[in-house]
Design a protein around this motif. Structure first.
Motif, PDB file in Angstrom:
ATOM      1  N   LEU A  41     -40.944 -11.574   9.427  1.00  0.00           N
ATOM      2  CA  LEU A  41     -40.925 -11.495   7.965  1.00  0.00           C
ATOM      3  C   LEU A  41     -40.737 -10.067   7.452  1.00  0.00           C
ATOM      4  O   LEU A  41     -40.448  -9.869   6.274  1.00  0.00           O
ATOM      5  N   SER A  42     -40.888  -9.083   8.316  1.00  0.00           N
ATOM      6  CA  SER A  42     -40.696  -7.696   7.881  1.00  0.00           C
ATOM      7  C   SER A  42     -39.228  -7.389   7.593  1.00  0.00           C
ATOM      8  O   SER A  42     -38.920  -6.389   6.958  1.00  0.00           O
ATOM      9  N   TYR A  43     -38.338  -8.270   8.031  1.00  0.00           N
ATOM     10  CA  TYR A  43     -36.909  -8.107   7.757  1.00  0.00           C
ATOM     11  C   TYR A  43     -36.557  -8.866   6.479  1.00  0.00           C
ATOM     12  O   TYR A  43     -36.826 -10.063   6.364  1.00  0.00           O
ATOM     13  N   ARG A  44     -35.966  -8.156   5.539  1.00  0.00           N
ATOM     14  CA  ARG A  44     -35.651  -8.723   4.220  1.00  0.00           C
ATOM     15  C   ARG A  44     -34.874 -10.040   4.330  1.00  0.00           C
ATOM     16  O   ARG A  44     -35.157 -10.991   3.609  1.00  0.00           O
ATOM     17  N   GLU A  45     -33.901 -10.103   5.234  1.00  0.00           N
ATOM     18  CA  GLU A  45     -33.078 -11.316   5.336  1.00  0.00           C
ATOM     19  C   GLU A  45     -33.873 -12.541   5.791  1.00  0.00           C
ATOM     20  O   GLU A  45     -33.432 -13.676   5.613  1.00  0.00           O
ATOM     21  N   ASN A  46     -35.049 -12.321   6.352  1.00  0.00           N
ATOM     22  CA  ASN A  46     -35.887 -13.441   6.790  1.00  0.00           C
ATOM     23  C   ASN A  46     -36.878 -13.895   5.722  1.00  0.00           C
ATOM     24  O   ASN A  46     -37.625 -14.836   5.941  1.00  0.00           O
ATOM     25  N   ARG A  47     -36.876 -13.232   4.583  1.00  0.00           N
ATOM     26  CA  ARG A  47     -37.804 -13.601   3.517  1.00  0.00           C
ATOM     27  C   ARG A  47     -37.154 -14.475   2.453  1.00  0.00           C
ATOM     28  O   ARG A  47     -37.645 -14.562   1.332  1.00  0.00           O
ATOM     29  N   THR A  48     -36.084 -15.146   2.794  1.00  0.00           N
ATOM     30  CA  THR A  48     -35.438 -16.070   1.862  1.00  0.00           C
ATOM     31  C   THR A  48     -35.937 -17.483   2.154  1.00  0.00           C
ATOM     32  O   THR A  48     -36.419 -17.773   3.254  1.00  0.00           O
ATOM     33  N   LYS A  49     -35.807 -18.328   1.165  1.00  0.00           N
ATOM     34  CA  LYS A  49     -36.218 -19.723   1.345  1.00  0.00           C
ATOM     35  C   LYS A  49     -35.458 -20.363   2.506  1.00  0.00           C
ATOM     36  O   LYS A  49     -36.045 -21.036   3.348  1.00  0.00           O
ATOM     37  N   THR A  50     -34.160 -20.108   2.576  1.00  0.00           N
ATOM     38  CA  THR A  50     -33.332 -20.696   3.636  1.00  0.00           C
ATOM     39  C   THR A  50     -33.812 -20.255   5.017  1.00  0.00           C
ATOM     40  O   THR A  50     -33.940 -21.079   5.932  1.00  0.00           O
ATOM     41  N   ALA A  51     -34.070 -18.970   5.172  1.00  0.00           N
ATOM     42  CA  ALA A  51     -34.516 -18.461   6.476  1.00  0.00           C
ATOM     43  C   ALA A  51     -35.866 -19.046   6.863  1.00  0.00           C
ATOM     44  O   ALA A  51     -36.073 -19.466   8.007  1.00  0.00           O
ATOM     45  N   ILE A  52     -36.786 -19.096   5.915  1.00  0.00           N
ATOM     46  CA  ILE A  52     -38.126 -19.605   6.209  1.00  0.00           C
ATOM     47  C   ILE A  52     -38.092 -21.095   6.524  1.00  0.00           C
ATOM     48  O   ILE A  52     -38.694 -21.553   7.488  1.00  0.00           O
ATOM     49  N   ILE A  53     -37.348 -21.843   5.736  1.00  0.00           N
ATOM     50  CA  ILE A  53     -37.268 -23.291   5.968  1.00  0.00           C
ATOM     51  C   ILE A  53     -36.583 -23.590   7.306  1.00  0.00           C
ATOM     52  O   ILE A  53     -36.866 -24.605   7.934  1.00  0.00           O
ATOM     53  N   SER A  54     -35.728 -22.684   7.785  1.00  0.00           N
ATOM     54  CA  SER A  54     -35.057 -22.901   9.076  1.00  0.00           C
ATOM     55  C   SER A  54     -36.052 -22.950  10.230  1.00  0.00           C
ATOM     56  O   SER A  54     -35.727 -23.430  11.309  1.00  0.00           O
ATOM     57  N   LEU A  55     -37.255 -22.470  10.013  1.00  0.00           N
ATOM     58  CA  LEU A  55     -38.280 -22.494  11.053  1.00  0.00           C
ATOM     59  C   LEU A  55     -38.961 -23.845  11.169  1.00  0.00           C
ATOM     60  O   LEU A  55     -39.699 -24.090  12.123  1.00  0.00           O
ATOM     61  N   GLN A  56     -38.744 -24.724  10.179  1.00  0.00           N
ATOM     62  CA  GLN A  56     -39.439 -26.014  10.201  1.00  0.00           C
ATOM     63  C   GLN A  56     -39.090 -26.796  11.451  1.00  0.00           C
ATOM     64  O   GLN A  56     -37.978 -26.757  11.949  1.00  0.00           O
TER      65      GLN A  56
END
Length: 110
Positions: free
Chosen positions: A59-74
């Motif tokens: 999460l320290s990387y800006r590109e990973n703090r988007t809804k799309t990036a976070i939801i991709s972990l589901q």
């Protein structure tokens, strides 16, 4: 301690993807899946401390703090404390009445 030292030396490691064999219960065959170390840690049921450290670094990387990036972990790879951690994280991305309140989520993270 080992994971913390590795992430301190190479924090970009959390963004690297590697192939790993995943057993497909539908076809009863192994298939290759490209996943990040955080996803592998969840799938392999790594200790919560490892998963939390990797998530924090990811999460320290800006590109990973988007809804799309976070939801991709589901996925269905979460158990115990990891399941609670990720359900709260996903709840922050979704506006669903069944989710915990923002206050409850903040209490969890604080």
């Amino acid at each position: 301690e080992v994971v913390a030292a590795l992430l301190k030396a190479w924090p970009d490691a959390v963004k690297e993807k590697a192939s790993s064999p995943i057993f497909d219960e539908t076809t009863y065959k192994y298939v290759t899946s490209w996943e990040a170390p955080l996803q592998t840690a969840c799938r392999c049921r790594a200790p919560f401390e490892v998963t939390a450290l990797m998530l924090n670094t990811w999460l320290s990387y800006r590109e990973n703090r988007t809804k799309t990036a976070i939801i991709s972990l589901q996925g269905d790879n979460f158990t115990g404390d990891d399941k609670v951690l990720f359900s709260h994280l996903f709840a922050l991305c979704n506006n669903n009445a069944d989710n915990p309140s923002p206050s409850e989520i903040m209490d969890y993270f604080v």
